[in-house]
Enzyme design. Sequence first.
Site, PDB file in Angstrom:
ATOM      1  N   GLU A   1      -7.223  -9.552  15.452  1.00  0.00           N
ATOM      2  CA  GLU A   1      -6.391 -10.439  16.271  1.00  0.00           C
ATOM      3  C   GLU A   1      -5.532  -9.618  17.223  1.00  0.00           C
ATOM      4  O   GLU A   1      -5.392  -9.939  18.393  1.00  0.00           O
ATOM      5  CB  GLU A   1      -5.464 -11.266  15.373  1.00  0.00           C
ATOM      6  CG  GLU A   1      -6.141 -12.327  14.543  1.00  0.00           C
ATOM      7  CD  GLU A   1      -6.617 -13.509  15.367  1.00  0.00           C
ATOM      8  OE1 GLU A   1      -7.663 -14.072  15.009  1.00  0.00           O
ATOM      9  OE2 GLU A   1      -5.946 -13.841  16.363  1.00  0.00           O
ATOM     10  N   GLU A   2      -4.943  -8.558  16.670  1.00  0.00           N
ATOM     11  CA  GLU A   2      -4.076  -7.710  17.474  1.00  0.00           C
ATOM     12  C   GLU A   2      -4.880  -7.074  18.603  1.00  0.00           C
ATOM     13  O   GLU A   2      -4.419  -6.993  19.740  1.00  0.00           O
ATOM     14  CB  GLU A   2      -3.456  -6.599  16.617  1.00  0.00           C
ATOM     15  CG  GLU A   2      -2.420  -7.070  15.601  1.00  0.00           C
ATOM     16  CD  GLU A   2      -3.035  -7.842  14.432  1.00  0.00           C
ATOM     17  OE1 GLU A   2      -2.329  -8.646  13.828  1.00  0.00           O
ATOM     18  OE2 GLU A   2      -4.229  -7.629  14.145  1.00  0.00           O
ATOM     19  N   ASP A  62       2.546  -1.532  12.225  1.00  0.00           N
ATOM     20  CA  ASP A  62       3.885  -1.807  12.722  1.00  0.00           C
ATOM     21  C   ASP A  62       4.475  -0.507  13.269  1.00  0.00           C
ATOM     22  O   ASP A  62       4.549   0.476  12.553  1.00  0.00           O
ATOM     23  CB  ASP A  62       4.740  -2.343  11.563  1.00  0.00           C
ATOM     24  CG  ASP A  62       6.075  -2.894  12.023  1.00  0.00           C
ATOM     25  OD1 ASP A  62       6.591  -2.435  13.066  1.00  0.00           O
ATOM     26  OD2 ASP A  62       6.605  -3.772  11.337  1.00  0.00           O
ATOM     27  N   ALA A  90       0.818  -1.209   0.000  1.00  0.00           N
ATOM     28  CA  ALA A  90       0.000   0.000   0.000  1.00  0.00           C
ATOM     29  C   ALA A  90       0.852   1.258   0.000  1.00  0.00           C
ATOM     30  O   ALA A  90       0.418   2.312  -0.455  1.00  0.00           O
ATOM     31  CB  ALA A  90      -0.917   0.007   1.211  1.00  0.00           C
ATOM     32  N   CYS A 118      -5.153  -0.481  11.327  1.00  0.00           N
ATOM     33  CA  CYS A 118      -5.301  -1.070  12.660  1.00  0.00           C
ATOM     34  C   CYS A 118      -3.992  -1.645  13.160  1.00  0.00           C
ATOM     35  O   CYS A 118      -3.403  -2.516  12.515  1.00  0.00           O
ATOM     36  CB  CYS A 118      -6.348  -2.176  12.630  1.00  0.00           C
ATOM     37  SG  CYS A 118      -7.947  -1.547  12.153  1.00  0.00           S
TER      38      CYS A 118
END
Lengths: 408, 230
Positions: free
Chosen positions: B207-208, B131, B109, B128
């Site tokens: 998930e994070e 990193d 991206a 979301c």
Amino acid sequence: MKHPFQLILANREGSLLFASTKNVVQVFSTENGQLIAKWIDPIDTFHTLKKQQKEKIQALKEKTEGPVKIPKIPVPGKGAPPIFNYIRNMHLTGDESKLIVTTDSDKAVVILELNLDNSDFESRIVVLSRQAFAKRPCAISIKEDDSRLVVADKFGDVYDVSLDKNFLTLEQQAPKKSILGHVSMLTNVIFAKNHIITSDRDEHIRVTQYPKTYIIERYLFGHSQFVSCLKLCPWNEDILISGGGDDFINIWNWTTGDLLFHLDLTSYVQPLITDRHLAPMRFQNKEGNLTETNVSELLVHDHKLFVLIECTSAVLIFDFQSTDNLPLLHVIKTQSPVVHISIALSKLYVALEDYTIDGFEIFDTNTFQPVLEDVSKNIYSNSTVEFESTTEQYPLYHVAQLRKRGEH
Amino acid sequence: RAHSNPFSDHQLEYPKSPRHMDWARFYPDFISKDSGTLPTDKRVEIADIGCGFGGLLVDLSPEFPETLILGMEIRVQVTNYVEDKIIALRAQHKGTGKYSNINVIRGNAMKFLPNFFEKSQLKKMFFCFPDPHFKQRKHKARIITNTLLSEYAYVLRVGGIIYTISDVLDLHEWMKSHLNEHPLFERLTELEEKEDKCVQIMTHSTEEGKKVERNKGSKFIACYRRIPDL
């Protein structure tokens, strides 16, 4: 042996020829071939590494007491490619009072004042300002009114610097904030009306507003390989010509985004291909006959389009009176591969890969015949940049390296 | 392979331009019976940048059943996981059309967003738990920078919204300050953030996000609206 010229640039009148070779800029008269002025970049190739070493020593001194073990300057190991001290770009300001170059040695933009009438040879080129940038500058553009300079670097950022008289005499660090960026190595940056046009290694051509560089107007999609050359049409500033690793050149109206003409080069390039265009061994096909050609320079002048395909002994000239069709006008053939070209009025200047006396030629852009042979021979013989062993010779062709390779 | 270098990964596939992209194979249920392709007004309008394991995509799908939603992820194996997950979900709910409006693509991206999306195409963009790239010299690799925000402003329509969430305070402050600084974005009011159902979904669905909850971490949210060029 004479070192071939790497970049050449004629002034508007065609009376002067600027040539950069290794870390030297020479200025020749095109009337008699005399060497009028010379500038040698004093910064050596280890400059940035030495600076880093100095900083490391400083940091160590602050942390420890007593004698500090001097960290070694990393020296390229056996088999590493040699580091060259290139001058990568050379541009004249609109009023031609200054020559702006970018140097690889300290990743700087150097603004040179030209006083070519000065009776003292050494004072004819004077460093007005030298600004180092965090990343290596790849391309620059000067605003039409000579008030500003934009610098595009290899990480994709563009910086905007003032060329104001008062500003120039200050040694400055480059501005930290970029005005716009691609996440890709930039290959060109051009001021165009109230916009900036940039191209990168990832096939993008982007049109951004200026000075509101946070507004991207459009992209010109059409290239499948890196874009190396981007030129505005001098007689119609809405027209942009682009070329690179593709077998074609595109002609655009960048204000609307329309592709006006797609100039397929395949048939013209075919007869010019030599063994030097073979793809590197690692990327070869089974038969070993895969060749790659790249556009290394585009000149738009006097309703003609001059195309240089890297490392070929020719210059292709197309009729550019209309954007509906660009028929081939002529192919100028040369004895050796062409390294670079420049144009002024009705003369085409050609720098060749020759090591003795035939490294420079001048052609008439109407008859396409070689002219002023005495002057061109004088220019080349007056060049003071020579070398002895092949290790001292700088690579002459870089455009091919822009091609992206997938992993294996 | 946990990481992929977005600056130099040359093995990516991406379309030559948004028009060259065949979206029909991503959202086959939306193909028009008459034309055999997607209707011209049916384009991806919600993008999840760095969609990871697809949690957000799955939860957004039933909220916007008629909107095409795309997740972009640079890691190969993670993308494959999400692809399989979507195939399984669609099969599980065969006949209902559920989950036919979401899909994932392996892509960079940071480099190629304008190759995938036309100007002003998107209504919503999600970032979301990006990193954090903690080291100073790696800050340039962060997904929100002043130069990238101009590209996001290009693909996002006026009134479109960028949603950001992170459990790393430093990164949240970084994203906030860059978005505040960029002339084409203005922060949603506290009330607007509270009432936007996407904020609720984003906070709990990935998930994070769930990992942060298990570890009793904090979640920091900032949402911005794309305002007109002036």
